[in-house]
Motif scaffolding. Structure first.
Motif: not given
Length: 226
Positions: A110-138
């Motif tokens: 399983v990948s590390d938990v992340f939140h999208p830094g850019t809209p739709g980044a959750q649907f991009e290939p694993d390891g792309t730059s649009g994902r930000v490590a960790g849970r979403a703010p708040g």
């Protein structure tokens, strides 16, 4: 898994005006090796509902994730899609870290938990730059994700949902996938009710009614009682 359900019946006039239910209960995924896929999903602890094989080579296997109202199917002669081409299959969880840990414990990568830094980044290939490590703010509802794949590469998307957006849940019907989910809702109602009693400056003898209104409103995404 059994479902703990709180039902509020609609008036007959509303019920008669409602369109017929269309319940999405099964999604087909393409696999190249049915037995390998069966072993993988069984290893996750998902419920095996069916494994039917027929003389003409048709075979259907069905699994249901814990607490889910929908199932997945795969087999032979069941789809012409390319094995591994299913992508973005949502699994909704209340606690993304706990869900990730449980799936890891069952042997899936399983990948590390992340939140999208850019809209739709959750649907991009694993390891792309649009994902930000960790849970979403708040720990914003709908904002935290993790992904994993089955042996063919079909990709599942874990999404943390703690509070539903308005209109996403039928306010006339409140259901919980497990006793643990219901207990969590009661704990949140208890904390909110404690703040309510502090505001009114006295003990609220009608706390069961207040809890019920809070739990139903929370799941429906409507305004919470104060």
């Amino acid at each position: 898994m059994s479902t703990t359900e709180i039902r509020i019946d609609k008036p007959a006039t509303q019920a008669s005006a409602r369109s017929i239910d269309l319940k999405l209960e099964a999604v087909v995924i393409p696999v190249s090796d049915v037995d390998r896929a069966k072993n993988f999903y069984a290893g996750l602890g998902w419920r095996l509902d069916a494994d039917f094989a027929f003389d003409n080579g048709f075979r259907v296997v069905q699994f249901t994730p814990p607490g889910s109202g929908g199932s997945l199917q795969f087999g032979t002669k069941i789809t012409s899609a390319v094995p591994g081409s299913a992508d973005g299959l949502y699994l909704i969880v209340y606690d993304i870290e706990a869900a990730r840990d449980e799936i890891l414990a069952h042997g899936a990568d399983v990948s590390d938990v992340f939140h999208p830094g850019t809209p739709g980044a959750q649907f991009e290939p694993d390891g792309t730059s649009g994902r930000v490590a960790g849970r979403a703010p708040g720990h914003a509802s709908y904002g935290s994700f993790a992904t994993f794949r089955d042996p063919d590469g079909n990709r599942w998307l874990l999404q943390e949902v703690t509070t539903r957006l308005p209109g996403r849940v039928d306010a006339a019907e409140t259901a919980f996938a497990s006793a643990a989910d219901l207990a969590g809702a009661m704990r949140r109602a208890s904390a909110a009710h404690g703040a309510h009693e502090a505001r009114i400056g006295q003990t609220d003898p009608n706390w069961p009614d207040w809890y019920a209104v809070y739990i139903v409103a929370e799941q429906a995404g409507s305004e919470l009682p104060q």
